[in-house]
Scaffold this active site. Structure first.
Site, short mmCIF file in Angstrom:
data_model
loop_
_atom_site.label_atom_id
_atom_site.label_comp_id
_atom_site.label_asym_id
_atom_site.label_seq_id
_atom_site.Cartn_x
_atom_site.Cartn_y
_atom_site.Cartn_z
N ASP A 195 0.94 -0.99 -0.15
CA ASP A 195 -0.71 0.15 -0.28
C ASP A 195 0.57 1.48 -0.29
O ASP A 195 0.79 2.53 0.44
CB ASP A 195 -1.03 0.21 1.43
CG ASP A 195 -0.08 -0.60 2.67
OD1 ASP A 195 0.75 -0.35 2.72
OD2 ASP A 195 -1.05 -1.13 3.37
N GLU B 110 -1.00 -9.19 -1.48
CA GLU B 110 -1.40 -7.95 -0.02
C GLU B 110 -1.98 -7.53 -0.22
O GLU B 110 -2.39 -6.36 0.10
CB GLU B 110 0.08 -7.66 0.83
CG GLU B 110 -0.36 -7.34 1.75
CD GLU B 110 0.69 -6.77 2.77
OE1 GLU B 110 1.22 -7.31 3.39
OE2 GLU B 110 0.58 -5.34 2.29
N GLU C 249 -1.95 4.71 3.31
CA GLU C 249 -1.87 3.69 2.50
C GLU C 249 -3.18 3.51 2.33
O GLU C 249 -3.10 2.24 1.42
CB GLU C 249 -1.57 2.77 3.96
CG GLU C 249 0.39 3.15 4.14
CD GLU C 249 0.91 4.31 4.59
OE1 GLU C 249 1.87 4.40 5.11
OE2 GLU C 249 -0.66 4.56 5.73
N HIS D 120 5.81 4.07 13.40
CA HIS D 120 6.17 5.06 12.01
C HIS D 120 5.00 5.61 11.65
O HIS D 120 5.42 7.02 10.77
CB HIS D 120 6.89 4.83 10.95
CG HIS D 120 6.41 3.95 10.32
ND1 HIS D 120 5.91 2.70 11.45
CD2 HIS D 120 6.07 3.97 9.33
CE1 HIS D 120 4.97 1.64 9.91
NE2 HIS D 120 5.49 2.55 9.08
N ARG E 124 2.20 8.00 9.81
CA ARG E 124 1.87 9.64 10.03
C ARG E 124 0.18 9.99 10.62
O ARG E 124 1.45 11.26 11.50
CB ARG E 124 1.66 10.01 7.92
CG ARG E 124 2.85 10.08 7.34
CD ARG E 124 2.28 10.36 5.88
NE ARG E 124 3.64 10.56 4.99
CZ ARG E 124 4.11 11.17 4.38
NH1 ARG E 124 3.83 12.06 4.81
NH2 ARG E 124 5.46 10.97 3.69
N HIS F 248 13.17 5.17 12.88
CA HIS F 248 11.89 5.31 11.70
C HIS F 248 13.11 6.52 11.18
O HIS F 248 12.98 7.31 11.64
CB HIS F 248 10.79 5.35 11.37
CG HIS F 248 10.15 5.05 10.02
ND1 HIS F 248 10.11 6.69 8.98
CD2 HIS F 248 10.31 4.68 9.02
CE1 HIS F 248 10.07 6.26 7.89
NE2 HIS F 248 10.08 5.16 7.84
#
Length: 384
Positions: free
Chosen positions: A97, A119, A133, A209, A211, A242
């Site tokens: 994604d 996936e 995503e 990590h 957003r 990250h």
């Protein structure tokens, strides 16, 4: 004539999950993988390529400091068409994604190259969580010709959205294939700092990590870690940071002074798996870790309000805790203090995301679709 399969990835998780399929394609007659990387995680791909023996033919090197998501996607679309056409790619495979996955699926579709989505079918129902995503995976579904769903639930999502059943294959998740590949090979490397910090100590692995977690939500998780350190002086936390500056800023400002917390650079994948295997439990907002940890028999507290991987929640080996410090402290304490509660979530050997044969199932589907007749692959190149 071999079926030329374009494998496009740009992030470390994509590379990990595509590696088993590349290895399977390499070993199977009638297929030729062509690897193209976008460089979305430019500094994190070399280690994965080396670990699994992946040999990209192109690196688009699209990352720029402070780049917008839309700018990144447009650069990938603009630069990917030529390699796909120059290499006579018959079918493009994208994973997951990411911006790379969406942009690659769109670029291939623009050249009338069929797309297979690894996936496929994961959904939260909220297009802004996780962001971007959820948006990317919904758009890829509209572009893909084949959909490799990791679970029956994911396949059900696709069918509910009108995807033809003949185009959906339940394969399991290739991250389990990758996990077994790493666990089955000898690894004599050592990370002295990590080994010394965790030796003989009850250790919690934390990764974060997303957003939507930047800023205040991430600060709330850091506050929970600080509280747990105060109340449990022997507990250790390892937090691989990250590369994103927003992530680093929050965790460093809240936790860098705590001796019980190790803030470290991203670990090599083999080191990360070894640490997860050693940890007592895992806190994460990562999708891949939600799949890997249950396979290793580790309870997972998911630092999100909803997840596109409900199988672990339903099986009882993962639990949504969001970013509420009080709830995080309570749930960590419950697992550490109550052996029955811990064992109920641990459930070693539970199978949520497949048994490590997902790449073989994907290979079978590709063969069934495009190599089932003598002139199948030749017909592909007249498709566009």
């Amino acid at each position: 004539m071999a079926l030329r399969v374009g494998i496009v990835y740009g992030t470390r998780p994509e590379a990990i999950k595509l590696a088993p399929l590349v290895l399977a394609l390499d070993a199977a007659p009638g297929f030729e993988p062509v690897i193209i990387t976008t460089g979305q995680h430019r500094d994190m791909l070399d280690e994965i390529n080396e670990l699994f023996g992946l040999r990209p033919r192109y690196n688009l090197d699209i990352m720029r400091p402070g780049q917008r998501l839309s700018t990144m996607a447009s650069r990938i679309v603009g630069e990917l068409g030529d390699p796909l056409l120059d290499e006579l790619v018959d079918v493009a495979v994208v994973q997951g994604d990411t911006n790379t996955a969406f942009a690659a699926a769109y670029a291939a579709s623009c050249e009338r190259i069929p797309v297979a989505h690894l996936e496929a079918g994961l959904r939260t129902g909220d297009r802004f969580e996780p962001f971007p995503e959820e948006i990317n995976r919904r758009l890829i579904t509209q572009l893909a010709d084949l959909h490799f769903a990791p679970t029956a639930d994911a396949a059900g999502n696709l069918l509910a959205e009108g995807v033809r059943s003949d185009d959906v294959y339940v394969t399991g998740n290739t991250v389990i294939d990758a996990l077994h590949l790493v666990l089955d090979r000898p690894d004599d490397s050592t990370n002295r700092e990590l080994d010394a910090f965790t030796q003989g100590q009850q250790t919690v692995l934390l990764t974060m990590h997303r957003r939507e977690s930047w800023g205040i939500p991430m600060g709330r998780v850091a506050a929970a870690v600080a509280e747990l350190c105060r109340s449990r002086p022997t507990l250790r936390f390892v937090i691989p940071l990250h590369p994103n500056p927003e992530v680093r800023r929050v965790f460093r400002s809240h936790l860098s002074s705590l001796a019980q917390v190790l803030l470290c650079e991203p670990l090599r994948y083999s080191e990360f798996i070894k640490l997860m295997h050693r940890a007592v439990l895992v806190l994460t907002d990562s999708g891949g870790v939600q799949e890997e940890a249950p396979t290793l028999g580790k309870p997972v507290l998911v630092l999100r309000d909803r997840t596109e991987r409900p199988e672990g929640i339903a099986a009882g080996c993962a639990r949504l805790v969001g970013t509420d410090p009080a709830l995080i402290v309570k749930e960590v304490g419950r697992l550490l203090d109550d052996p029955q509660a811990y064992e109920a979530m641990r459930r070693p050997g539970i199978v949520c995301y497949g048994e490590g044969d997902a790449a073989a199932r994907c290979l079978e589907a590709l063969s069934e679709r495009w190599l089932s007749s003598p002139d199948a692959s030749a017909g592909l190149r007249t498709y566009r």
